[in-house]
Structure formats: C-alpha cells, structure tokens
Design a protein around this motif. Structure first.
Motif, PDB file in Angstrom:
ATOM      1  N   TYR A 125      -6.766  -6.587   0.198  1.00 35.44           N
ATOM      2  CA  TYR A 125      -6.694  -5.509   1.285  1.00 35.44           C
ATOM      3  C   TYR A 125      -8.044  -4.518   1.249  1.00 35.44           C
ATOM      4  CZ  TYR A 125      -1.611  -6.890   0.782  1.00 35.44           C
ATOM      5  OH  TYR A 125      -0.523  -7.389   0.417  1.00 35.44           O
ATOM      6  N   VAL A 126      -8.035  -3.960   2.434  1.00 36.40           N
ATOM      7  CA  VAL A 126      -9.418  -2.993   2.223  1.00 36.40           C
ATOM      8  C   VAL A 126      -8.950  -1.778   2.782  1.00 36.40           C
ATOM      9  CG1 VAL A 126     -11.655  -2.311   3.416  1.00 36.40           C
ATOM     10  CG2 VAL A 126     -11.184  -4.763   2.803  1.00 36.40           C
ATOM     11  N   ILE A 127      -8.935  -0.700   2.044  1.00 42.59           N
ATOM     12  CA  ILE A 127      -8.663   0.612   2.400  1.00 42.59           C
ATOM     13  C   ILE A 127      -9.879   1.483   2.565  1.00 42.59           C
ATOM     14  CG2 ILE A 127      -7.441   2.669   1.310  1.00 42.59           C
ATOM     15  CD1 ILE A 127      -5.927   0.688  -0.262  1.00 42.59           C
ATOM     16  N   THR A 128      -9.788   2.292   3.581  1.00 41.27           N
ATOM     17  CA  THR A 128     -11.267   3.398   3.922  1.00 41.27           C
ATOM     18  C   THR A 128     -10.806   4.695   3.251  1.00 41.27           C
ATOM     19  OG1 THR A 128      -9.965   4.013   6.188  1.00 41.27           O
ATOM     20  CG2 THR A 128     -11.501   2.070   6.166  1.00 41.27           C
ATOM     21  N   ASP A 129     -11.979   5.391   2.783  1.00 43.98           N
ATOM     22  CA  ASP A 129     -11.857   6.630   2.570  1.00 43.98           C
ATOM     23  C   ASP A 129     -12.797   7.303   3.650  1.00 43.98           C
ATOM     24  OD1 ASP A 129     -12.674   9.360   1.560  1.00 43.98           O
ATOM     25  OD2 ASP A 129     -13.719   8.516  -0.271  1.00 43.98           O
ATOM     26  N   GLU A 130     -11.927   8.108   4.543  1.00 42.99           N
ATOM     27  CA  GLU A 130     -12.421   8.518   5.725  1.00 42.99           C
ATOM     28  C   GLU A 130     -13.727   9.361   5.735  1.00 42.99           C
ATOM     29  OE1 GLU A 130     -10.938  10.865  10.013  1.00 42.99           O
ATOM     30  OE2 GLU A 130      -9.768  10.920   8.047  1.00 42.99           O
ATOM     31  N   ARG A 131     -13.508  10.458   4.629  1.00 34.24           N
ATOM     32  CA  ARG A 131     -14.670  11.503   4.543  1.00 34.24           C
ATOM     33  C   ARG A 131     -15.907  10.909   4.014  1.00 34.24           C
ATOM     34  NH1 ARG A 131     -12.795  16.670   5.478  1.00 34.24           N
ATOM     35  NH2 ARG A 131     -10.892  17.093   5.564  1.00 34.24           N
ATOM     36  N   GLU A 132     -15.814  10.281   3.094  1.00 39.11           N
ATOM     37  CA  GLU A 132     -17.054   9.483   2.464  1.00 39.11           C
ATOM     38  C   GLU A 132     -17.333   8.218   3.114  1.00 39.11           C
ATOM     39  OE1 GLU A 132     -16.866   9.458  -1.486  1.00 39.11           O
ATOM     40  OE2 GLU A 132     -15.965  11.375  -2.136  1.00 39.11           O
ATOM     41  N   GLN A 133     -16.853   7.658   3.927  1.00 40.20           N
ATOM     42  CA  GLN A 133     -17.083   6.611   4.689  1.00 40.20           C
ATOM     43  C   GLN A 133     -17.325   5.275   3.657  1.00 40.20           C
ATOM     44  OE1 GLN A 133     -20.126   6.693   7.681  1.00 40.20           O
ATOM     45  NE2 GLN A 133     -18.689   8.331   8.646  1.00 40.20           N
ATOM     46  N   ARG A 134     -16.358   5.327   2.672  1.00 43.17           N
ATOM     47  CA  ARG A 134     -16.184   4.302   1.848  1.00 43.17           C
ATOM     48  C   ARG A 134     -15.087   3.179   2.175  1.00 43.17           C
ATOM     49  NH1 ARG A 134     -14.452   5.809  -3.910  1.00 43.17           N
ATOM     50  NH2 ARG A 134     -13.150   7.337  -2.903  1.00 43.17           N
ATOM     51  N   LEU A 135     -15.611   1.800   2.111  1.00 43.52           N
ATOM     52  CA  LEU A 135     -14.614   0.834   2.030  1.00 43.52           C
ATOM     53  C   LEU A 135     -14.261   0.165   0.762  1.00 43.52           C
ATOM     54  CD1 LEU A 135     -16.460  -1.071   5.048  1.00 43.52           C
ATOM     55  CD2 LEU A 135     -14.614   0.487   5.215  1.00 43.52           C
ATOM     56  N   ILE A 136     -13.075   0.133   0.386  1.00 39.07           N
ATOM     57  CA  ILE A 136     -12.454  -0.029  -0.931  1.00 39.07           C
ATOM     58  C   ILE A 136     -11.523  -1.434  -1.009  1.00 39.07           C
ATOM     59  CG2 ILE A 136     -11.463   0.597  -3.152  1.00 39.07           C
ATOM     60  CD1 ILE A 136     -12.052   3.518  -1.728  1.00 39.07           C
ATOM     61  N   ARG A 137     -12.224  -2.735  -1.630  1.00 40.56           N
ATOM     62  CA  ARG A 137     -11.463  -3.605  -1.426  1.00 40.56           C
ATOM     63  C   ARG A 137     -10.462  -3.717  -2.637  1.00 40.56           C
ATOM     64  NH1 ARG A 137     -13.020  -9.240  -2.311  1.00 40.56           N
ATOM     65  NH2 ARG A 137     -11.384 -10.672  -1.532  1.00 40.56           N
ATOM     66  N   VAL A 138      -9.088  -3.813  -2.537  1.00 39.71           N
ATOM     67  CA  VAL A 138      -8.031  -3.958  -3.609  1.00 39.71           C
ATOM     68  C   VAL A 138      -7.288  -5.133  -3.502  1.00 39.71           C
ATOM     69  CG1 VAL A 138      -7.904  -1.322  -3.623  1.00 39.71           C
ATOM     70  CG2 VAL A 138      -6.279  -2.793  -2.301  1.00 39.71           C
ATOM     71  N   ARG A 139      -6.853  -5.422  -4.935  1.00 39.13           N
ATOM     72  CA  ARG A 139      -6.052  -6.609  -4.953  1.00 39.13           C
ATOM     73  C   ARG A 139      -4.703  -6.101  -5.556  1.00 39.13           C
ATOM     74  NH1 ARG A 139      -9.040 -11.074  -4.621  1.00 39.13           N
ATOM     75  NH2 ARG A 139     -11.156 -11.046  -4.864  1.00 39.13           N
ATOM     76  N   LEU A 140      -3.511  -6.700  -4.863  1.00 39.79           N
ATOM     77  CA  LEU A 140      -2.026  -6.472  -5.333  1.00 39.79           C
ATOM     78  C   LEU A 140      -1.429  -7.589  -5.439  1.00 39.79           C
ATOM     79  CD1 LEU A 140      -0.403  -3.526  -4.858  1.00 39.79           C
ATOM     80  CD2 LEU A 140       0.266  -4.551  -2.760  1.00 39.79           C
ATOM     81  N   ASN A 141      -0.582  -7.438  -6.765  1.00 38.08           N
ATOM     82  CA  ASN A 141       0.596  -8.598  -6.855  1.00 38.08           C
ATOM     83  C   ASN A 141       1.932  -7.960  -7.221  1.00 38.08           C
ATOM     84  OD1 ASN A 141       0.440  -7.859  -9.603  1.00 38.08           O
ATOM     85  ND2 ASN A 141      -1.539  -9.186  -9.796  1.00 38.08           N
ATOM     86  N   ASP A 142       2.788  -8.799  -7.422  1.00 32.87           N
ATOM     87  CA  ASP A 142       4.201  -7.980  -7.696  1.00 32.87           C
ATOM     88  C   ASP A 142       4.179  -7.214  -8.934  1.00 32.87           C
ATOM     89  OD1 ASP A 142       5.118  -9.408  -5.602  1.00 32.87           O
ATOM     90  OD2 ASP A 142       5.762 -11.142  -6.554  1.00 32.87           O
ATOM     91  N   SER A 143       3.092  -7.454  -9.697  1.00 31.97           N
ATOM     92  CA  SER A 143       3.180  -6.410 -10.916  1.00 31.97           C
ATOM     93  C   SER A 143       2.489  -5.226 -10.959  1.00 31.97           C
ATOM     94  CB  SER A 143       2.798  -7.312 -12.439  1.00 31.97           C
ATOM     95  OG  SER A 143       1.366  -7.791 -12.291  1.00 31.97           O
TER      96      SER A 143
END
Length: 304
Positions: A125-143
C-alpha cells in the motif's frame, strides 16, 4: 426631485452589488461550470461512462463502531476483499469489512499527517503524509503489528508546499503503473507519478511526474478529498467534500457523470457531512467514508 432620482440610483447600485456577489459566488463554487455540464448531460446523455447518477445508497451514515477518530481516505483490497482507511490524529491503518466493521488496527509511526492510503499490489500500500508531501510504500501481512515509516520506501515530491492543503487522495492504475496523487486545493491538481512504487529491482529507480492541466481545469469542484481509478473503464473518480460531489473523468480527463452527496439525491436521507474517502470494488460497488466515522455504500439498482 432629487429624492426621486436618488432612490432609483440606490436601487440600481444595490442590484449591481447583488449581481457582483452572485457572480463571485458562482465562480467561487464553480456553479457556472457545473450548471453547463448538467445542461450538456441532459441534452446529450452519454452511455460511455460508469453512470454515477444511477447509483443509490444502500447503506448510509452508519457509524464505524469503536472508532472515535477522524477517518481519512479509503481503498479496496481485492485480495482480502476488505477496505482500508487511515486516521491522522492517533495515526492508524484500519481494515474495514464491506459493511463498515473494524477488522484490524495497525498503529503508524513516523508518518507525520497520514491522509490517504491506496492498495497497489498484494500486501502493498501507499500512504501519504499530507504536510510534507511524502509517499510512503508499506507492506502488510497477517503478522504485522505496527508500521514504521523509517523502514519503508519513500518519495518526497515537495511540489507547491501549502501546509494542510497538500496530498489528499490517491488512486492506482495497475495496468499503466500510474499513481494518481490529488492536491486538495490552492491550487487543486492531480499528479500522475510513474516509477513509484519501485517494483523491479533490476531496473534503475526513476520517477516521472506528469500533470494534465487541461483535465484539472475541467474539474468543476471546490476541492479534492479522494480519488478512485476504475480498472474496467480506465476512468478516474474524483471526490470533493466541499462540493459534495463525485465526478467521473474519462481517459482524456473529460467529465462524464456525477454523483451528488446531498440530501435527496442518490437516495440519501441526509447530506454526507464531510466525505473524505472513496473506493470501488471489482463489482462496481462504491464505498464512502465521512468524518468523523460514518460509512456509506452505493450500488446501481441492477447490482442490488
């Protein structure tokens, strides 16, 4: 005699002032452009779009139980058949069922002001940081128990930094490998980011940002709160909180249809108070979240 002349002049001045105020309000709220679009849509209805005007609310204003923070953004995960949203006060990534129940909560650390989340691939998934205009790509699994931004792939664009009017919405085109990023307003823009997330380690990391000024100028809304890319049609949905409207844009950025979020439209018993996130599943069902914690589902009559 002077009084009889003065009175019509006063009436004329008041009338002109009222016209100027009306014109200013029309420009401010983009009423003229919206009215012209509605007229053309009535005169020459199109059958090439999704047909947002045909959608009706089947769930509306349902509180997300257990959530006392403002939700922001929404995305559909086809692998888990669920939805994800983020909160930005006590930062969390939250998984929701398709009827708005909380399934999972994942705390976020170092994400600043998380304002949008978008599914891009399995567990990614990609999450934004609105104020700093960062795009942050994260990985998620069941653990996964928490997510820390310092462990994630990041991209800072820093285009037209404007405090709390930054990156407000995301949408991903999996075929074209484009990440659409919405800047809320002042000015209101939609960027197309190519090359992020970086999925091929054998290729050099290269990011290309495209802006379609013609498309953005056609948007007759006051702000942008969220985006959704429809893989089936290749069309983009743009959600505006201030205009209480969802607009469908075709592949060339031309508006095709709209969905009003005001009372009396689309089967809504009350207006959506502050729409912040939109998502669409593989069947075309539209999901919506509104601050602080309200959940909506819209379907076409044939899908109900």
């Amino acid at each position: 005699m002077r009084r009889s002349i003065r009175l019509p002049l006063i009436v004329l001045a008041v009338g002109l002032l009222a016209l100027l105020l009306l014109a200013a309000a029309g420009q401010h709220y983009r009423l003229f452009e919206r009215g012209w679009f509605n007229l053309k849509a009535w005169w020459q209805p199109t059958e090439q779009g999704i047909g947002l005007d045909q959608y009706r609310a089947v769930l509306q204003g349902i509180p997300v139980e257990g959530l006392d923070d403002d939700v922001s953004a929404l995305t559909y995960d086809p692998d888990r058949n669920s939805l994800f949203t983020v909160t930005n006060q006590r930062s969390e990534l939250i998984e929701l069922s398709l009827d708005g129940r909380i399934l999972r909560r994942v705390p976020l650390t170092g994400f600043g002001d998380p304002e949008a989340v978008e599914y891009v691939s399995t567990g990614s998934y990609v999450i934004t940081d609105e104020r700093e205009q960062r795009l942050i790509r994260v990985r998620l699994n069941d653990s996964t128990r928490f997510l820390d931004a310092k462990d994630a792939e990041q991209l800072t664009l820093g285009i037209g930094l404007n405090g709390n009017k930054g990156f407000e919405g995301l949408a991903y085109d999996a075929v074209g490998k484009r990440l659409f990023v919405a800047k809320e307003r002042d000015p209101m823009l939609i960027y197309e980011v190519h090359g992020f997330p970086h999925d091929n380690p054998e290729q050099p990391f290269a990011v290309h940002v495209v802006q379609d000024q013609k498309r953005d100028s056609r948007l007759f809304v006051r702000d942008l709160s969220s985006l959704q890319f429809d893989e089936r049609s290749g069309h983009l949905l743009a959600l505006s909180d201030e205009s209480k409207l969802v607009v469908e844009l075709d592949t060339k950025g031309k508006p095709l249809s709209t969905m009003s979020l005001r009372k009396g439209f689309q089967g809504l018993e009350q207006s959506v108070p502050q729409a912040e996130g939109i998502a669409m599943d593989d069947a075309g069902t539209i999901y919506l979240v509104s601050e602080p914690n309200l959940f909506y589902v819209f379907k076409k009559p044939t899908e109900q």
